[in-house]
Design an enzyme around this catalytic site. Structure first.
Site, mmCIF file in Angstrom:
data_model
loop_
_atom_site.group_PDB
_atom_site.id
_atom_site.type_symbol
_atom_site.label_atom_id
_atom_site.label_comp_id
_atom_site.label_asym_id
_atom_site.label_seq_id
_atom_site.Cartn_x
_atom_site.Cartn_y
_atom_site.Cartn_z
ATOM 1 N N PHE A 131 76.378 -36.018 172.835
ATOM 2 C CA PHE A 131 76.230 -35.997 171.382
ATOM 3 C C PHE A 131 77.032 -37.125 170.757
ATOM 4 C CE2 PHE A 131 76.975 -34.675 167.012
ATOM 5 C CZ PHE A 131 75.696 -34.306 166.625
ATOM 6 N N LYS A 149 86.064 -36.816 162.896
ATOM 7 C CA LYS A 149 86.472 -35.418 162.721
ATOM 8 C C LYS A 149 87.957 -35.178 162.378
ATOM 9 C CE LYS A 149 82.610 -33.194 164.960
ATOM 10 N NZ LYS A 149 81.751 -33.890 165.896
ATOM 11 N N ASP A 169 83.658 -42.116 173.283
ATOM 12 C CA ASP A 169 83.458 -41.422 172.011
ATOM 13 C C ASP A 169 84.470 -40.286 171.902
ATOM 14 O OD1 ASP A 169 82.664 -39.870 169.877
ATOM 15 O OD2 ASP A 169 80.519 -39.929 170.343
HETATM 16 C C1 LIG Z 1 80.492 -34.668 165.793
HETATM 17 C C2 LIG Z 1 80.334 -35.792 166.710
HETATM 18 C C3 LIG Z 1 79.714 -37.000 166.317
HETATM 19 C C4 LIG Z 1 79.072 -37.160 164.973
HETATM 20 O O1 LIG Z 1 79.918 -36.966 163.905
HETATM 21 P P1 LIG Z 1 79.317 -36.722 162.428
HETATM 22 O O2 LIG Z 1 80.530 -36.818 161.557
HETATM 23 O O3 LIG Z 1 78.690 -35.379 162.433
HETATM 24 O O4 LIG Z 1 78.332 -37.790 162.156
HETATM 25 C C5 LIG Z 1 79.699 -38.046 167.224
HETATM 26 N N1 LIG Z 1 80.221 -37.914 168.452
HETATM 27 C C6 LIG Z 1 80.802 -36.773 168.874
HETATM 28 C C7 LIG Z 1 81.382 -36.708 170.244
HETATM 29 C C8 LIG Z 1 80.862 -35.667 168.028
HETATM 30 O O5 LIG Z 1 81.394 -34.518 168.449
#
Ligand SMILES: *Cc1c(COP(=O)(O)O)cnc(C)c1O
Length: 388
Positions: free
Chosen positions: A128, A242, A213
């Protein structure tokens, strides 16, 4: 009726206010919030330091264009670079924007050194990275990409753990490998230390970039400031979001000097990215969560919580398959679908959220108290008993 589009599967509950690890609902009930806005409220709700930072700045300047200097952003960028592998930072507003920017930085680097044919990003299938067009095709998930047009070129995926496939898919077009050190949405699956080290070696050998990421697992969530730190490697590019805003929308991409050289004026930008309101909050979060003492406490709490959860696993072998995770990024993998279990936890006053592979994701604030962990354990035990 609701005028909000139906793209979310919302629970029928709303909250009046939050304090620390607790949320107070309009239905009069009090909930232990172990979702934390999905690893966002790293210091819980209504943290006095964050309120003060926001309040003070709100009386000065809310927003300034990136056409001008933004000292609050300079300050946060410096803290992030001093604390990590990074030499430069670009601020964004969300995780998906941060991963998008990471992809752009990787491609622009190869363009700038005369290798524009290197643009392909190699990612883990069903990982993700956010919901923009690029990010959904990076994850290659059928569920996320279905109905959103032709497959975007420039992304290839391999199955988590299939190292042969990964090596086979690296070719002349490959620019970077992008992975989550701990898969969040995918079910709290960790890339082992040796594997991260091998990934770094592989990228060096093939002269490609390593993007980690850390949008979910970063900013002290894992017990280290970045989850990859345990492996002692240095990535080239790291998108974050986040946890760094503690609830204020902030994203950023961190990068080393080498790749930053491609990002000349005009190559990237964001109207809101790095605005003073966001930056003062980011600075306040950073000051708290990056201290050695704070990180040590996250590790101590994690050790206690994980071992207690493993005791529950032993007590209820028919229900719990595995306890996963690190720091306060924790997954309880059930033997069956987790939907009803999560509902029952909520009925008993504990908020959690699902992840892939029948996992219940548990994301307490990083400043959670031991007695709050104990309360959560008590509720999880009660619900296990009911389902046993
Ligand atoms: C939540 C998340 C994203 C995307 O973040 P948003 O603020 O929802 O766009 C990207 N990479 C990872 C690993 C995430 O958990």
């Amino acid at each position: 009726m609701s005028y909000l589009a139906k793209n979310y599967n919302r629970k029928n509950i709303a909250f009046k206010y939050g304090k620390g690890s607790y949320l107070y609902a309009t239905n009069g009930k009090k909930y232990l919030d172990f979702v934390s806005g999905i690893a966002v409220n790293s210091l819980g709700h209504s943290h006095p330091k964050l309120i003060n930072a926001l309040k003070k700045q709100s009386k000065k300047i809310w927003h300034i264009s990136n056409a001008f200097q933004i000292p609050e952003g300079e300050k946060l960028a410096k803290k992030l670079c001093k604390k990590t592998f990074a030499d430069y930072v670009i601020f964004q507003n969300s995780g998906a924007e941060a991963t998008e920017a990471a992809i752009k930085v990787a491609r622009r680097y190869f363009y700038s050194i005369g290798k524009p044919h290197k643009y392909e990003i190699l990612c883990v299938k069903n990982s993700f990275h956010g919901r923009t067009i690029a990010a959904i095709f990076a994850s290659g998930s059928k569920k996320m990409t279905e109905g959103f047009g032709p497959k975007l070129p420039g992304f290839t995926t391999f199955v988590f753990g299939d190292h042969k496939a990964l090596k086979k898919k690296i070719n002349k077009k490959t620019a970077a490998i992008m992975v989550e050190p701990i898969m969040g949405e995918g079910g709290i699956k960790e890339i082992p230390v040796w594997c991260l080290q091998e990934l770094r070696k592989l990228c060096n050998k093939k002269k490609i970039l390593l993007i980690l990421d850390e949008v979910q697992c970063g900013i002290s969530r894992s017990g280290d400031f970045f989850a990859f730190e345990k492996s002692k490697i240095k990535p080239d590019i790291v998108p974050i979001a986040k946890g760094i805003g503690g609830g204020f929308p902030i994203g950023a991409v961190l990068m080393n000097k080498k790749v930053a050289s491609g990002m000349i004026p005009g190559t990237h930008g964001s109207t809101f990215g790095g605005n003073p309101l966001a930056m003062v909050v980011g600075n306040a979060v950073m000051d708290v969560v990056s201290s050695k003492r704070f990180l040590k406490n996250v590790k101590t709490l994690s050790k206690y919580f994980l071992s207690s959860l493993n005791n529950l696993k032993d007590k209820y072998p028919k229900i719990i398959k595995e306890i996963r995770g690190r720091g306060l990024l924790i997954g309880i993998q059930l033997k069956k679908d987790q939907t009803k279990f999560i509902e029952k936890l909520m009925d008993n006053g504990l908020l959690t959220i699902r992840a892939g592979e029948n996992v219940i994701r548990i994301l307490p604030p990083l400043n959670v108290k031991k007695k709050e962990l104990d309360l959560a354990l008590k509720i999880i035990n009660q619900v296990c008993k009911k389902f046993n």
